[in-house]
Design a protein around this motif. Structure first.
Motif, PDB file in Angstrom:
ATOM      1  N   ARG A  16      -4.775   0.642  -4.515  1.00  0.00           N
ATOM      2  CA  ARG A  16      -5.247   0.841  -3.144  1.00  0.00           C
ATOM      3  C   ARG A  16      -4.156   1.122  -2.116  1.00  0.00           C
ATOM      4  O   ARG A  16      -4.459   1.464  -0.987  1.00  0.00           O
ATOM      5  N   THR A  58      -1.196  -7.690  -9.268  1.00  0.00           N
ATOM      6  CA  THR A  58      -0.871  -9.063  -9.670  1.00  0.00           C
ATOM      7  C   THR A  58      -1.366  -9.335 -11.091  1.00  0.00           C
ATOM      8  O   THR A  58      -0.661  -9.927 -11.907  1.00  0.00           O
ATOM      9  N   CYS A  91       4.533  -2.096  -6.797  1.00  0.00           N
ATOM     10  CA  CYS A  91       3.271  -2.065  -6.058  1.00  0.00           C
ATOM     11  C   CYS A  91       3.370  -1.231  -4.781  1.00  0.00           C
ATOM     12  O   CYS A  91       2.450  -0.503  -4.439  1.00  0.00           O
TER      13      CYS A  91
END
Ligand SMILES: *Cc1c(COP(=O)(O)O)cnc(C)c1O
Length: 397
Positions: free
Chosen positions: A218, A91, A195
């Motif tokens: 992650r 983000t 993402c």
């Protein structure tokens, strides 16, 4: 492919690098995956060095390796090291690029139904603040963004096409290559939120017409939490003036602010050095595993999971799109998604729940509220899928 013996041996080796595979069935890789031991060790080793030397002195010792983190991410993305900035989340990366555009009244932004809510929030805020319009490109019957519709919507006022490569709430992979070809003929900036795809779906900036791409550490990359990056084409950097800069990304010259001429204009000085080293290690690990192999395996295992789920009468798989990722989403008539996820957790199986609030346009359009999201990785196995199916059937019975 997922059942052949060579593949099984490879997956067994990868599972041996991931101790938690012994104790949990982790189908929450779209949330946060299990990092390999090599990544965790790299982070801890640097924290120990900081403990002994102090943060600045420790960072000096690993300067070459820190530089190499940019090189290795660049290699992964088909970019140059100067086109990479390392941040603390997807983000943050996305917002840095988006807010670096000097919006003019009347500019148009084109995006698609399954866009991530944080991105939509920024677009709609910009619309209010700058008199910009945010328009949704229609989807095909399969659920992909419709490239032909996009072509007819493009004109000189379209300042940005913003597309999520794979949404957070299901198995769709958007046709970014086709969209890139179309956008390339216009002055619009093509910003891709990758993402959910970086680490599972190979993407190469040199061949896709993407101007800027953002990712997190992650999820499918298996890097530490609190890491992310962005890749920005050199050719569009001049159009982008970051809102937040500091003494590392800019300097004063004759009373004027000068920006770095590479993508690191999007970074601030302070960072979690140990986590960044872990990110570099995770990218190296993924390149060693083999992005093409990983993609084929994850895609096949997810397809296998979808087939298994379709055999349970209470379950509806809700994935759309002509091309699918490792994310499998579904719902059951008889039990809310949160209840299913909670009961699976008690049985050592990790999934997550997708709420309408994270992809509001898509969920409202399809009249969906909560979904169970089971996202598989290359360290998951057909045996785990079988166990998942059996436990889910027991829960729903
Ligand atoms: C998870 C997710 C994000 C946000 O990533 P952060 O690292 O938490 O900022 C953005 N876009 C999509 C599609 C996601 O799935």
């Amino acid at each position: 492919m997922i059942h052949d013996s060579e593949t099984k041996e490879k997956v067994a080796r990868l599972r041996a690098d991931t101790p938690a595979c012994e104790t949990v069935v982790h189908f929450n890789n779209a949330g946060s995956s299990l990092p390999p031991r090599q990544v965790v060790d790299r982070v801890i080793r640097h924290l120990r060095l900081e403990e002994r030397l102090g943060g600045y002195e420790a960072a000096e010792k690993v300067r070459d390796e820190l530089d190499d983190c940019y090189a290795v991410i660049a290699r992964l993305m088909g970019a140059r090291p100067e086109e990479i900035a390392i941040t603390d989340s997807a983000t943050r990366s996305w917002l840095s690029v988006f807010t670096a555009v000097s919006w003019r009244e009347g500019d148009r932004i084109l995006t698609a139904a399954p866009e991530y809510s944080s991105n939509l929030i920024a677009m709609i805020s910009a619309a209010r603040a700058h008199g910009v319009t945010v328009e949704r490109v229609p989807s095909t019957a399969d659920g992909d963004v419709d490239p032909d519709a996009l072509r007819t919507m493009l004109d000189d006022r379209v300042r940005m096409v913003a597309l999520t490569h794979a949404p957070t709430n299901g198995g769709l992979v958007q046709p970014v290559e086709r969209v890139g070809e179309i956008v390339a003929d216009s002055p619009a900036l093509f910003l891709v939120d990758a993402c959910q795809t970086v680490g599972q779906v190979p993407i190469d900036l040199t061949t896709t017409g993407v101007d800027a791409l953002t990712a997190t550490g992650r999820k499918y990359l298996r890097a530490p939490r609190g890491t992310g990056f962005l890749a920005v084409r050199r050719s569009v950097l001049d159009q982008l003036t970051p809102v937040h800069v500091d003494l590392d990304s800019a300097w004063l010259e004759d009373g004027r602010v000068r920006l770095r001429d590479d993508a690191r204009r999007f970074e601030l000085f302070e960072r979690n050095v140990a986590a960044v080293l872990g990110l570099g290690e995770a990218v190296r690990y993924y390149l060693d595993v083999g992005p093409e192999w990983a993609h084929d395996y994850v895609t096949a295992l997810a397809e296998h999971l979808r087939e298994q789920l379709t055999e349970l009468p209470e379950v509806t798989v809700t994935d759309i799109g002509s091309r699918r990722s490792g994310i499998v989403s579904f719902r059951a008539e008889t039990l809310p998604a949160s209840e299913i996820a909670g009961r699976l957790r008690q049985r050592g199986i990790h999934v997550s729940v997708s709420h309408a609030s994270s992809t509001p346009w898509d969920m409202v359009e399809r009249d969906l509220d909560h979904l169970v999201r089971a996202s598989v990785h290359y360290y998951n196995t057909p045996d785990e899928v079988a166990r998942f199916r059996a436990e889910l059937a027991a829960i729903l019975r």
